[in-house]
Design a protein around this motif. Structure first.
Motif, mmCIF file in Angstrom:
data_model
loop_
_atom_site.group_PDB
_atom_site.id
_atom_site.type_symbol
_atom_site.label_atom_id
_atom_site.label_comp_id
_atom_site.label_asym_id
_atom_site.label_seq_id
_atom_site.Cartn_x
_atom_site.Cartn_y
_atom_site.Cartn_z
ATOM 1 N N THR A 109 0.810 -1.224 0.000
ATOM 2 C CA THR A 109 0.000 0.000 0.000
ATOM 3 C C THR A 109 0.840 1.269 0.000
ATOM 4 N N GLY A 110 2.035 1.216 0.579
ATOM 5 C CA GLY A 110 2.862 2.407 0.727
ATOM 6 C C GLY A 110 3.041 2.751 2.194
ATOM 7 N N VAL A 111 3.853 3.751 2.434
ATOM 8 C CA VAL A 111 4.194 4.083 3.817
ATOM 9 C C VAL A 111 4.442 5.583 3.931
ATOM 10 N N SER A 112 4.171 6.124 5.105
ATOM 11 C CA SER A 112 4.483 7.528 5.389
ATOM 12 C C SER A 112 5.898 7.612 5.947
ATOM 13 N N ALA A 113 6.765 8.343 5.258
ATOM 14 C CA ALA A 113 8.160 8.478 5.669
ATOM 15 C C ALA A 113 8.452 9.935 6.039
ATOM 16 N N TYR A 114 9.358 10.112 6.989
ATOM 17 C CA TYR A 114 9.685 11.461 7.448
ATOM 18 C C TYR A 114 10.702 12.101 6.509
ATOM 19 N N ASN A 115 10.362 13.272 5.992
ATOM 20 C CA ASN A 115 11.246 14.030 5.105
ATOM 21 C C ASN A 115 12.068 15.003 5.940
ATOM 22 N N GLN A 116 13.382 14.751 5.965
ATOM 23 C CA GLN A 116 14.257 15.580 6.810
ATOM 24 C C GLN A 116 14.294 17.021 6.336
ATOM 25 N N GLU A 117 14.272 17.231 5.022
ATOM 26 C CA GLU A 117 14.363 18.600 4.508
ATOM 27 C C GLU A 117 13.103 19.401 4.820
#
Length: 344
Positions: A109-117
């Motif tokens: 399904t996909g995943v929520s990832a943390y964007n450092q920028e």
């Protein structure tokens, strides 16, 4: 049991000009346009899959019925090849997932990832965000991962971390599974199987087709030469035509009676669901359209009863001991139930 010669009598219940009689769509996308697009797709698939016209037609039927297809058979008969050929014949997004025991729901399904920028979470879509998703050996994934497809297949959407994302249109899951190598596999639960419109078996090719396969596949890989013959917009247009296929009240009642009979059969501990009735009628609309008809016949219901209903049924312990398969039960019900008579 042929009643096609009286088929016109099944459309008298619609007044002229009603949606059931006049499919809506863009110019050139009526039944004639549907036949042209469907023929191109069928010919493209049959250039790869030898000697299986019935299987190819059923796969096309499921596509036009906005359903999902489960291909179940022994290794080496072309299950994955059929799925890939159908996917490649349409110029749309295609993703393939090899199901394994360590596959996670987020891998699909996909995943929520943390964007450092940006210092925020962003959603990374999984392979289910495609027009056609090919799931190879779906029964090798855990039930938790298999369940990730439930919302996708029924509602055409994915919910991740409380946010709902719509999927592509058209959207179709083509899954394969091997019924003989059961070590390390997880049988599909009833809720999962019920979301597949139809289940088909490839079967072994006849000697002539197998000889032709040696000539064609022995020299090159026809799948690599297969070019798209239709676009996603074409498929959306012809699906809209199929939606407006007319189904007479008598034919609808016949489908309901057939499905209801599975719920009362003494050799079945689980009959077909109301979703099965809906899938059966939708598939019959597409099946009729492929025959260049704008109305459904009882013949269409009969032809599709086994592939659409059998995989949803669970036999009793006694029936399993006697090696009675759901396919046999459905075939007997088709032969036993009276066919509605055309209006004179």
């Amino acid at each position: 049991m042929a009643v096609g010669t009286h088929g016109e009598s099944y459309i008298e219940t619609d007044p002229p000009g009603s949606p059931g009689r006049q499919p809506q769509g863009g110019p050139g996308h009526g039944l004639d346009g549907l036949a042209q697009v469907a023929t191109k797709i069928r010919d493209a698939i049959e250039s790869v899959i030898e000697g299986k016209p019935g299987v190819v037609r059923l796969a096309l039927t499921v596509l036009l019925a906005e359903g999902h297809l489960l291909i179940e058979d022994v290794p080496g008969v072309g299950k994955t090849m059929l799925a890939k050929a159908l996917a490649r014949s349409i110029d749309c997004s295609v993703r393939r997932v090899q199901f394994t025991p360590d596959l996670l729901p987020s891998d699909i399904t996909g995943v929520s990832a943390y964007n450092q920028e940006r210092r925020e979470f962003e959603f990374k879509p999984g392979p289910v965000f495609a027009h056609i998703v090919v799931g190879d050996e779906i029964n090798r994934a855990s039930p938790k991962t298999q369940s990730a497809l439930l919302e996708c297949m029924e509602e055409r959407q994915v919910t991740v971390d409380g946010t709902t994302y719509s999927l592509e249109q058209p959207f179709m899951v083509i899954a394969t599974q091997n019924p003989v190598e059961m070590e390390g596999t997880y049988p599909l639960p009833e809720a999962q199987r019920d979301r597949f419109t139809a289940r088909i078996s490839m079967g072994y090719p006849d000697p002539t087709a197998e000889l032709e396969m040696l000539d064609v596949h022995g020299q090159s890989a026809p799948l690599e030469r297969l070019s798209p013959v239709a676009h996603a917009n074409d498929v959306r247009d012809i699906i809209n035509v199929v939606r407006h296929q007319h189904v007479a009240p008598a034919v609808k009642q016949y489908a309901i009676e057939l499905v209801s009979a599975t719920r009362k059969h003494p050799e079945l501990r689980l009959g077909a669901s109301p979703r099965a009735t809906l899938h059966l009628v939708r598939a019959a609309r597409a099946y009729a359209a492929l025959d260049d008809r704008d109305y459904v016949l009882p013949d269409d219901i009969q032809d599709l009863a086994v592939p659409v209903l059998a995989h949803r049924l669970l036999p009793t312990a006694e029936a399993q001991v006697e090696r009675r398969r759901p396919e046999q039960v459905v075939a007997e019900l088709v032969n036993r139930l009276p066919v509605p008579s055309p209006r004179k």
